[in-house]
Design a protein around this motif. Structure first.
Motif, PDB file in Angstrom:
ATOM      1  N   LEU B  46      28.343  58.335  22.062  1.00 33.17           N
ATOM      2  CA  LEU B  46      28.707  58.925  23.279  1.00 33.17           C
ATOM      3  C   LEU B  46      30.157  58.709  23.700  1.00 33.17           C
ATOM      4  O   LEU B  46      30.324  57.579  23.714  1.00 33.17           O
ATOM      5  CB  LEU B  46      27.779  58.488  24.349  1.00 33.17           C
ATOM      6  CG  LEU B  46      26.164  58.568  24.020  1.00 33.17           C
ATOM      7  CD1 LEU B  46      25.237  58.215  25.317  1.00 33.17           C
ATOM      8  CD2 LEU B  46      25.844  60.078  23.694  1.00 33.17           C
ATOM      9  N   ILE B  47      30.942  59.875  23.767  1.00 28.90           N
ATOM     10  CA  ILE B  47      32.207  59.695  24.265  1.00 28.90           C
ATOM     11  C   ILE B  47      32.624  59.824  25.621  1.00 28.90           C
ATOM     12  O   ILE B  47      32.137  61.017  25.929  1.00 28.90           O
ATOM     13  CB  ILE B  47      33.103  60.292  23.139  1.00 28.90           C
ATOM     14  CG1 ILE B  47      32.709  59.648  21.685  1.00 28.90           C
ATOM     15  CG2 ILE B  47      34.479  60.239  23.347  1.00 28.90           C
ATOM     16  CD1 ILE B  47      33.566  60.609  20.605  1.00 28.90           C
ATOM     17  N   GLY B  48      33.106  58.978  26.133  1.00 27.91           N
ATOM     18  CA  GLY B  48      33.614  59.408  27.539  1.00 27.91           C
ATOM     19  C   GLY B  48      34.649  60.311  27.888  1.00 27.91           C
ATOM     20  O   GLY B  48      35.379  60.505  26.734  1.00 27.91           O
ATOM     21  N   PRO B  49      34.852  60.713  29.195  1.00 28.70           N
ATOM     22  CA  PRO B  49      36.237  61.558  29.357  1.00 28.70           C
ATOM     23  C   PRO B  49      37.726  60.955  28.995  1.00 28.70           C
ATOM     24  O   PRO B  49      38.534  61.715  28.565  1.00 28.70           O
ATOM     25  CB  PRO B  49      36.189  61.636  31.047  1.00 28.70           C
ATOM     26  CG  PRO B  49      35.059  61.144  31.405  1.00 28.70           C
ATOM     27  CD  PRO B  49      34.367  60.338  30.278  1.00 28.70           C
ATOM     28  N   ASP B  50      37.695  59.658  28.919  1.00 27.78           N
ATOM     29  CA  ASP B  50      38.861  59.089  28.429  1.00 27.78           C
ATOM     30  C   ASP B  50      38.930  58.652  26.918  1.00 27.78           C
ATOM     31  O   ASP B  50      39.589  57.869  26.532  1.00 27.78           O
ATOM     32  CB  ASP B  50      38.908  57.610  29.072  1.00 27.78           C
ATOM     33  CG  ASP B  50      37.704  56.619  29.055  1.00 27.78           C
ATOM     34  OD1 ASP B  50      36.785  57.042  28.401  1.00 27.78           O
ATOM     35  OD2 ASP B  50      37.878  55.461  29.635  1.00 27.78           O
ATOM     36  N   LYS B  51      37.955  59.448  26.275  1.00 26.99           N
ATOM     37  CA  LYS B  51      37.893  59.499  24.668  1.00 26.99           C
ATOM     38  C   LYS B  51      37.429  58.013  24.164  1.00 26.99           C
ATOM     39  O   LYS B  51      37.696  57.505  23.181  1.00 26.99           O
ATOM     40  CB  LYS B  51      39.227  59.665  24.126  1.00 26.99           C
ATOM     41  CG  LYS B  51      39.497  61.126  24.390  1.00 26.99           C
ATOM     42  CD  LYS B  51      40.807  61.407  23.618  1.00 26.99           C
ATOM     43  CE  LYS B  51      41.044  63.025  23.779  1.00 26.99           C
ATOM     44  NZ  LYS B  51      42.194  63.437  23.223  1.00 26.99           N
TER      45      LYS B  51
END
Lengths: 738, 157
Positions: B46-51
């Motif tokens: 799972l990758i967040g908005p900040d990569k």
């Protein structure tokens, strides 16, 4: 780039019924995936007010521009999608495969610009992923379709290449005729000897016939010798011309040609495609010509000798040609398999040798050996099948031909024995002689045709290089600037290497003559691209770059580049002596000048300490020198070059303190009195800069002096803090060691 | 693999939000297979908005049934790899290989460069093909293709 794909009639009507009176269509673009990710046409239409998504039957989604915050490209595995961001949520607009990535990226940027009120259209370039004629995918975007090759045109261009040697070509054609003629002689003379001498028991003409036979042999010998020599010379000549023209063309091509292709592919084009063509010209074409000619001549001769018997001889012809076709269709995939096994074996072998240290370090010899053995066995297997198929084919063909001969013997023997006055023993023998000449080449016709297609597609690839646009060395209104002062200015410059992936997103700044300026930013921020644009390795998509107040597009290209010196991060050295490498900076530089430059670059001392001194060969890309040594050679080269504008890309690789000091000293010598742009990594360099330009994500983020930027607490501050942290850690490590 | 993070997923419009380990905050995430060619259907990141990675899930089975549905749906949207069901025709020409195939997403014609670098064999029976544009296609089982299709594949591989 075309962003106005036509909608099908039905959709067109449906859409115009939906649009309000003052609403115009601005863009429409077709994708190859539906919203449920099946293959199918989906359209994205942007009007002055709304965005519509349509499938083949109806409008499936629509948004008012006023409710959209932005459009995003969401890269997926094996494709991508556009996502619309509204204040409430995010929704998928359209899916597309990689075939349409450039188009939709550009459209995405355009829509976002429209949302912000101002947009600039991209250059109108037409590069397809699919052949517009046959609809098949192209090997590379913008390539020409190999299936729709205009063969006649290629042949004409190839003929154009031999035109300078037309006397040779005419002689060659003459020799071809002579060859065919002298091949045709002996069977006919056999007939005359049998009918005129043996049957009639009359020796009167024997010497004449024997003399003619020897004459035919001599003629064949001579014509083949002369013809062969001309062919070898001509094809070698043409291939050499092609290679030279290709290399010249490559040197003058624009940089973006090289970006998209691997160097191996380009080198392959120069060497492999030209030699393929040469082989075809030496072996294929003469064989083809001689055999076509003799095929016709023998057919005529057979019909003249005895029409009925001739028809019998023609009977197996369809089988021979058909068999040849069938056989080649079977063999070609096998050839491909064999070829790919060979290259697999090559790469395993290459890795085994180049990576021998890693192989041994991980004790993985056995694994490598297994891998190699497997592929090797595989290659043996396919090689065997290829050879076996070949053998079977030629033996079966031989058998079919001999059936023809048997047939001739049977029918003519019956006719002669039956007392047919029109058929003589001599004619029978002549027939048997001609029959082998006639059948022999037929099985190879398909092979030759295939060969020709290959050679032609190679030729086409070569011609494509000739036809690629070269750099514009001199614009019609070019100005001559023999000595540049060194003022540089960028105004709203935009640039992308690949359509749709903008790297420089509107940058403006000024550098005054003689100033030293630092270019700072994270890796990938666009620093090197700015440099590429200033050197005009690429032309900006929008905006303007000027030097001394002149747009660089109007400055004579060679003059511009001659006056910009570059010391790159990993300087490229040619595989020549140190003397020659430094001398590369200035054509005709004397040895004293070279030494002076080396001294100023703090390189002289290490050079004279090598065994061969200035005659030391640096190896491929300078591999025999350390990175610090390579840097200093490059600095010496630039010192000799003495350009008014200097670009320094500091090496990131760490060198020992002493070398570092030597390099810094060399750089200080180099910088004096020039406009210098440094892509800086070291604090010490940054401090000396008159001005720092911080680039982030293709935009100008900050500009000012070291102190000003530190006070600003922005990106620069963060970069500096990180560097300080890093050197503190290093110092700690050193502390631990002592 | 010892300490596993508890993750729940929720879809809102075309976005997926994750809540990790009972935290109250929901984060918009991008779901990716960690080894998309050789091991789809295995690990997910799972990758967040900040990569940056927010959590790694070792198997879909770790998720509660609702989250699992969300994950499966989102992954099938992100991984556009049509499965080749029939091969009508293949042809090797000028170092390129033409494919004319039927897939579970519809018929497709594509072009592949040398098989050495564009075909990944997951097993002796299963392979992933990359075309000249970078699109991928999968043959889940060579042996389960009909004989004609298999012959066409074998012609150029």
């Amino acid at each position: 780039m075309k962003l106005n794909d036509r909608l099908p009639q039905v959709l067109e009507e449906m859409l115009s019924a939906t649009l309000s009176a003052d609403e115009q269509v601005r863009f429409s673009l077709k994708s190859d995936l539906t919203l449920d990710r099946r293959y199918g046409d989906t359209y994205l239409v942007v009007t002055s007010k709304r965005i519509f998504v349509l499938d083949n039957r109806q409008i499936i989604r629509s948004f008012f521009l006023s409710e959209i915050r932005e459009i995003k490209v969401d890269e997926l595995f094996s494709g991508a999608r556009l996502v619309v961001v509204t204040p409430a949520d995010e929704q998928v607009l359209i899916y597309y495969t990689k075939a349409f990535v450039p188009e939709f990226s550009v459209l995405c940027r355009l829509i976002n610009e429209i949302l912000r009120g101002r947009y600039s259209l991209p250059p109108d370039e037409d590069e397809h992923s699919y052949c517009p004629k046959c609809g098949m995918p192209l090997p590379d975007r913008g390539d020409r379709c190999p299936r729709c090759l205009p063969r006649l045109k290629i042949l004409m261009r190839l003929l154009g290449l031999v035109m300078p040697y037309r006397s040779g070509v005419i002689l060659l054609m003459t020799m071809t005729f002579v060859t065919v003629f002298s091949q045709m002689g002996p069977p006919f003379i056999t007939k005359m000897i049998v009918d005129d001498v043996i049957t009639k028991k009359n020796q009167q003409h024997l010497l004449l016939w024997i003399g003619l036979m020897v004459g035919c042999g001599l003629l064949l010998l001579l014509s083949r010798l002369i013809g062969g020599t001309i062919t070898v010379w001509l094809s070698g000549r043409v291939a050499a011309d092609l290679r030279a023209r290709l290399h010249t063309a490559l040197q003058r091509l624009r940089m973006n040609y090289f970006n998209r292709r691997e160097s191996g592919e380009i080198i392959g084009r120069v060497m492999h495609d030209t030699s393929e063509l040469q082989h075809f010209l030496i072996d294929g074409l003469p064989y083809f010509l001689v055999n076509i000619l003799s095929f016709i001549a023998i057919a005529v001769m057979l019909l003249y000798l005895d029409a009925k018997l001739a028809l019998l001889v023609f009977l197996p012809v369809p089988f021979l040609i058909g068999g040849g076709r069938w056989f080649w269709q079977k063999l070609i995939p096998l050839f491909h398999q064999h070829g790919s096994r060979i290259s697999a074996l090559h790469s395993i072998l290459g890795e085994s040798v180049q990576g021998i240290k890693s192989v041994k370090a991980f004790s993985s010899e056995a694994r490598r050996i297994r891998e190699f053995d497997g592929t090797n066995e595989n290659m043996f297997g396919i090689g065997f099948i290829v050879e076996k198929t070949f053998l079977r084919f030629s033996e079966v063909m031989f058998w079919i031909m001999s059936l023809g001969v048997v047939g001739v013997w049977f029918f003519s023997a019956r006719r002669i024995a039956g007392g047919d006055p029109n058929l003589t023993l001599g004619t029978l023998l002549a027939f048997v002689g001609y029959i082998w000449l006639f059948y022999g080449p037929m099985q190879w016709f398909t092979a030759i045709m295939n060969w020709m297609t290959h050679a032609f597609s190679g030729a086409e690839r070569i011609f494509a290089v000739f036809d690629s646009p070269p750099e514009v060395y001199e614009a019609p209104d070019a100005v001559s600037l023999p000595r540049i002062r060194g003022d540089i200015s960028l105004r709203e410059v935009r640039f992308s290497y690949e359509r749709g992936k903008e790297i420089i997103k509107g940058i403006s700044f000024d550098i005054r003559a003689g100033e030293m300026v630092g270019l700072v930013g994270r890796s990938g921020a666009g620093k090197s691209t700015v440099i590429n644009l200033i050197c005009r390795f690429y032309d900006a998509d929008a905006g303007q770059i000027s030097v001394d107040g002149y747009p660089i597009a109007r400055i004579k290209l060679l003059q511009l580049r001659q006056q910009i010196g570059m010391v790159m991060q990993e300087p490229f050295l040619f595989n020549a002596s140190i003397r020659e490498n430094i001398g590369y900076g200035l054509a005709g530089a004397g040895f004293a000048e070279i030494v002076a430059a080396a001294k100023a670059a703090n390189a002289h001392d290490f050079i004279i300490n090598t065994e061969d001194g200035y005659d030391t060969i640096v190896g491929e890309r300078g591999a025999k020198l350390s990175s610090g040594e390579r840097q200093r050679i490059a600095i010496a080269r630039s010192l000799l070059h003495n350009p008014p504008i200097l670009i320094l890309d500091e090496a990131t690789s760490s060198v020992d303190t002493e070398t570092e000091k030597a390099i810094q000293g060399a750089m200080a010598n180099l910088i004096t009195g020039r406009t210098t742009i440094v892509i800086a990594h070291r604090l010490s360099t940054l401090r000396n800069a008159k001005k720092l330009i911080v680039i982030d994500d293709g935009r100008l983020a900050e500009t000012g002096t070291h102190e000003e930027l530190l006070a600003d607490n922005g990106i620069y501050r963060r970069l500096i803090d990180m560097q300080a942290e890093l050197s503190r850690l290093k110092a700690d490590d050193l502390g631990d060691l002592t | 693999m010892s300490s596993r993070t508890k993750v729940t997923l929720r879809r809102k419009a075309d976005q997926v939000f994750a809540r990790v380990d009972g935290q109250t905050e929901e984060i918009p995430v991008k779901l990716v297979w960690v080894r998309p060619v050789s091991g789809r259907e295995h690990e997910i990141s799972l990758i967040g908005p900040d990569k940056r990675e927010i959590a790694m899930i070792w198997s879909l089975e770790e998720l509660d049934p609702d989250s699992r549905l969300v994950a499966e749906e989102e992954l099938s949207r992100r991984y556009l790899v049509p499965r080749i069901t029939r091969v009508f025709r293949t042809e090797a020409q000028f170092g390129n290989r033409y494919w004319d195939v039927a897939t579970d997403c519809g018929p497709k014609k594509f072009l592949m460069k040398d098989p050495h670098s564009n075909v990944t064999w997951i097993s002796t029976d299963r392979l992933v093909i990359r075309d000249t544009l970078g699109n991928r296609y999968e043959i889940e089982s060579l042996n389960r293709l009909d004989a004609r299709s298999r012959a066409e594949v074998e012609k150029i591989l």
